[in-house]
Enzyme design. Sequence first.
Site, PDB file in Angstrom:
ATOM      1  N   ARG A  33       0.820  -1.460  -0.305  1.00  0.00           N
ATOM      2  CA  ARG A  33      -0.167  -0.230  -0.412  1.00  0.00           C
ATOM      3  C   ARG A  33       0.854   1.252   0.331  1.00  0.00           C
ATOM      4  O   ARG A  33       0.323   2.460  -0.836  1.00  0.00           O
ATOM      5  CB  ARG A  33      -0.901  -0.177   1.540  1.00  0.00           C
ATOM      6  CG  ARG A  33      -1.869  -1.387   1.505  1.00  0.00           C
ATOM      7  CD  ARG A  33      -3.376  -0.861   0.592  1.00  0.00           C
ATOM      8  NE  ARG A  33      -4.077  -2.226   0.960  1.00  0.00           N
ATOM      9  CZ  ARG A  33      -3.858  -3.248   0.284  1.00  0.00           C
ATOM     10  NH1 ARG A  33      -3.595  -3.391  -0.550  1.00  0.00           N
ATOM     11  NH2 ARG A  33      -4.498  -4.397   0.471  1.00  0.00           N
ATOM     12  N   GLU A 176     -14.472 -14.320   8.920  1.00  0.00           N
ATOM     13  CA  GLU A 176     -14.559 -14.389   8.293  1.00  0.00           C
ATOM     14  C   GLU A 176     -13.726 -15.134   6.495  1.00  0.00           C
ATOM     15  O   GLU A 176     -12.980 -15.241   6.142  1.00  0.00           O
ATOM     16  CB  GLU A 176     -12.945 -12.909   7.001  1.00  0.00           C
ATOM     17  CG  GLU A 176     -13.076 -11.701   5.787  1.00  0.00           C
ATOM     18  CD  GLU A 176     -12.351 -11.079   5.928  1.00  0.00           C
ATOM     19  OE1 GLU A 176     -11.312 -10.712   6.959  1.00  0.00           O
ATOM     20  OE2 GLU A 176     -11.583 -10.545   5.045  1.00  0.00           O
ATOM     21  N   LYS A 218     -18.083 -11.685   8.295  1.00  0.00           N
ATOM     22  CA  LYS A 218     -17.525 -10.847   7.532  1.00  0.00           C
ATOM     23  C   LYS A 218     -17.378 -11.505   6.362  1.00  0.00           C
ATOM     24  O   LYS A 218     -16.130 -12.153   5.387  1.00  0.00           O
ATOM     25  CB  LYS A 218     -16.229 -10.206   7.650  1.00  0.00           C
ATOM     26  CG  LYS A 218     -15.528  -9.535   7.073  1.00  0.00           C
ATOM     27  CD  LYS A 218     -13.863  -8.355   7.282  1.00  0.00           C
ATOM     28  CE  LYS A 218     -13.286  -7.829   6.464  1.00  0.00           C
ATOM     29  NZ  LYS A 218     -12.232  -6.963   7.271  1.00  0.00           N
ATOM     30  N   SER A 260     -14.421  -5.579   0.962  1.00  0.00           N
ATOM     31  CA  SER A 260     -14.825  -4.457   0.272  1.00  0.00           C
ATOM     32  C   SER A 260     -13.960  -5.450  -0.905  1.00  0.00           C
ATOM     33  O   SER A 260     -14.148  -5.339  -2.093  1.00  0.00           O
ATOM     34  CB  SER A 260     -13.562  -3.170  -0.087  1.00  0.00           C
ATOM     35  OG  SER A 260     -12.643  -3.614   0.407  1.00  0.00           O
ATOM     36  N   GLY A 261     -12.844  -6.058  -0.845  1.00  0.00           N
ATOM     37  CA  GLY A 261     -12.454  -6.777  -1.875  1.00  0.00           C
ATOM     38  C   GLY A 261     -12.115  -6.745  -3.521  1.00  0.00           C
ATOM     39  O   GLY A 261     -11.709  -7.364  -3.746  1.00  0.00           O
ATOM     40  N   GLY A 262     -11.138  -5.467  -2.838  1.00  0.00           N
ATOM     41  CA  GLY A 262     -10.856  -5.586  -4.369  1.00  0.00           C
ATOM     42  C   GLY A 262     -11.632  -4.314  -5.102  1.00  0.00           C
ATOM     43  O   GLY A 262     -11.603  -3.837  -6.321  1.00  0.00           O
ATOM     44  N   ARG A 292      -9.492  -1.445   1.521  1.00  0.00           N
ATOM     45  CA  ARG A 292      -9.376  -0.303   0.639  1.00  0.00           C
ATOM     46  C   ARG A 292     -10.213   0.509   0.866  1.00  0.00           C
ATOM     47  O   ARG A 292     -10.066   1.696   0.318  1.00  0.00           O
ATOM     48  CB  ARG A 292      -8.517  -1.359  -0.402  1.00  0.00           C
ATOM     49  CG  ARG A 292      -7.780  -2.328  -0.219  1.00  0.00           C
ATOM     50  CD  ARG A 292      -7.807  -2.912  -1.100  1.00  0.00           C
ATOM     51  NE  ARG A 292      -8.193  -4.193  -0.953  1.00  0.00           N
ATOM     52  CZ  ARG A 292      -8.052  -5.327  -1.773  1.00  0.00           C
ATOM     53  NH1 ARG A 292      -7.528  -6.007  -2.711  1.00  0.00           N
ATOM     54  NH2 ARG A 292      -8.947  -6.394  -1.167  1.00  0.00           N
TER      55      ARG A 292
HETATM   56  C1  5MM Z   1      -9.637  -9.093   2.586  1.00  0.00           C
HETATM   57  O1  5MM Z   1      -9.174  -8.102   3.511  1.00  0.00           O
HETATM   58  C2  5MM Z   1      -9.843  -7.755   4.314  1.00  0.00           C
HETATM   59  C3  5MM Z   1     -10.209  -6.211   3.883  1.00  0.00           C
HETATM   60  O2  5MM Z   1     -10.488  -5.711   3.169  1.00  0.00           O
HETATM   61  P1  5MM Z   1     -10.509  -5.076   2.006  1.00  0.00           P
HETATM   62  O3  5MM Z   1     -11.768  -4.443   2.550  1.00  0.00           O
HETATM   63  O4  5MM Z   1      -9.681  -4.361   1.273  1.00  0.00           O
HETATM   64  O5  5MM Z   1     -10.830  -6.556   1.145  1.00  0.00           O
HETATM   65  C4  5MM Z   1      -8.819  -6.647   5.429  1.00  0.00           C
HETATM   66  O6  5MM Z   1      -9.212  -6.507   6.855  1.00  0.00           O
HETATM   67  C5  5MM Z   1      -7.448  -8.012   5.332  1.00  0.00           C
HETATM   68  O7  5MM Z   1      -7.750  -9.293   6.260  1.00  0.00           O
HETATM   69  C6  5MM Z   1      -6.476  -7.516   5.764  1.00  0.00           C
HETATM   70  O8  5MM Z   1      -6.362  -6.118   4.531  1.00  0.00           O
HETATM   71  C7  5MM Z   1      -5.495  -8.336   6.167  1.00  0.00           C
HETATM   72  O9  5MM Z   1      -4.641  -8.720   5.085  1.00  0.00           O
HETATM   73  P2  5MM Z   1      -3.489  -9.438   5.355  1.00  0.00           P
HETATM   74  O10 5MM Z   1      -3.077 -10.185   3.086  1.00  0.00           O
HETATM   75  O11 5MM Z   1      -1.769  -7.936   5.207  1.00  0.00           O
HETATM   76  O12 5MM Z   1      -3.589  -9.822   6.125  1.00  0.00           O
END
Ligand code: 5MM
Length: 346
Positions: A33, A176, A218, A260-262, A292
């Site tokens: 990021r 999640e 989640k 949000s997943g991208g 994100r």
């Molecule tokens: C899917 O990722 C989770 C939600 O983030 P988005 O809304 O951006 O999709 C997020 O909590 C994620 O688990 C964390 O950012 C940690 O990611 P990493 O890959 O560093 O464990």
Amino acid sequence: MSTQELKSTIRDMVVVGKGILAADESVKTATKRLASIGTESTEETRRQYRNLILTAPGIEKYICGVILFEETLSQKTDNGISFPEHLTKVGVVPGIKVDEGLAEFEGSVEQYTKGLDGLGSRLEKYKKFGCRFAKWRAVYHITENTPTEMAIKRNAEDLAKYAKICQEHGIVPIVEPEVLIDGTHSIDTCYKVTEKVLKEVFAALKKENVMIDYTILKPSMVISGKEASNRAGVDEVAGKTVKCLKATVPAELPSINFLSGGQAPQEATAHLNRMHTLGENLPWYVSFSYARALQDPALKTWQGKKENFGAGQIAFIKRAKLNSLATMGKYAENMENNNLNIVAVH
Ligand code: 5MM
């Protein structure tokens, strides 16, 4: 086991108009990021960025809980207060990502999540920092041959074991299961996979005697693959997501907080908003737990520069406020060009 702690954490985290901020990026993800804005990732730059987000004035109006990464627990705000203490002080519940990342099943693209070993003692340590809830992420890849029954089952079992251990330690588990958006698959394929995954997750939670009324889900939304042609629009995503959840998620679950997943920030807000304007009766609270989609505009505004600190905080609060409105079906696209009366304090 007393359920008092679990009960009060759910009470503080299921609040109309509020959602959860995921700020639990591991060092590897945080580095990615920060690289996107040309900033080197060091313990100090990660602290500075988290300080910008977590001390944004008014965060508590829209955010009820923040998922933190272990490193952040002992870091401090610019005012010298530890981040969990600062959040607690402003009325936001601190939580912690407790999974230890992903590993591949041998010879496959599929993955499982590490971190069950010693989880109980880690939870006790995190509680001392003020954490009251936890998060564990499992991922599912959609390809022609995946996800397999084996991966769906193994991830459901591990999510249930994690949730059980959390509740035994008075920690509310966020479960999640993320069906990844990567690929060319249709929204209907995503629907089928998500339905299967969620059915298996709730069957495993039940088998493990996890208290559903003290659990937060989640999930990912039911959505077309990122590279699909003719991607489904807002109405279809919202409609199919709600239909899938109604077919799989018990009514006693208190809250569903999407990842949000991208998805682009605006897209994630519009989808959530539409779920609340379908005229469907939703038995659970339906909100967000974005990383994100809440943070990207702030990161881009900040650019790692001191002089952009206030503007970065405004960008974050704006996204939080728009998503808060979406949880009540009160978001409209034209609000994107409005400053929503958010002012800098610094
Ligand atoms: C899917 O990722 C989770 C939600 O983030 P988005 O809304 O951006 O999709 C997020 O909590 C994620 O688990 C964390 O950012 C940690 O990611 P990493 O890959 O560093 O464990």
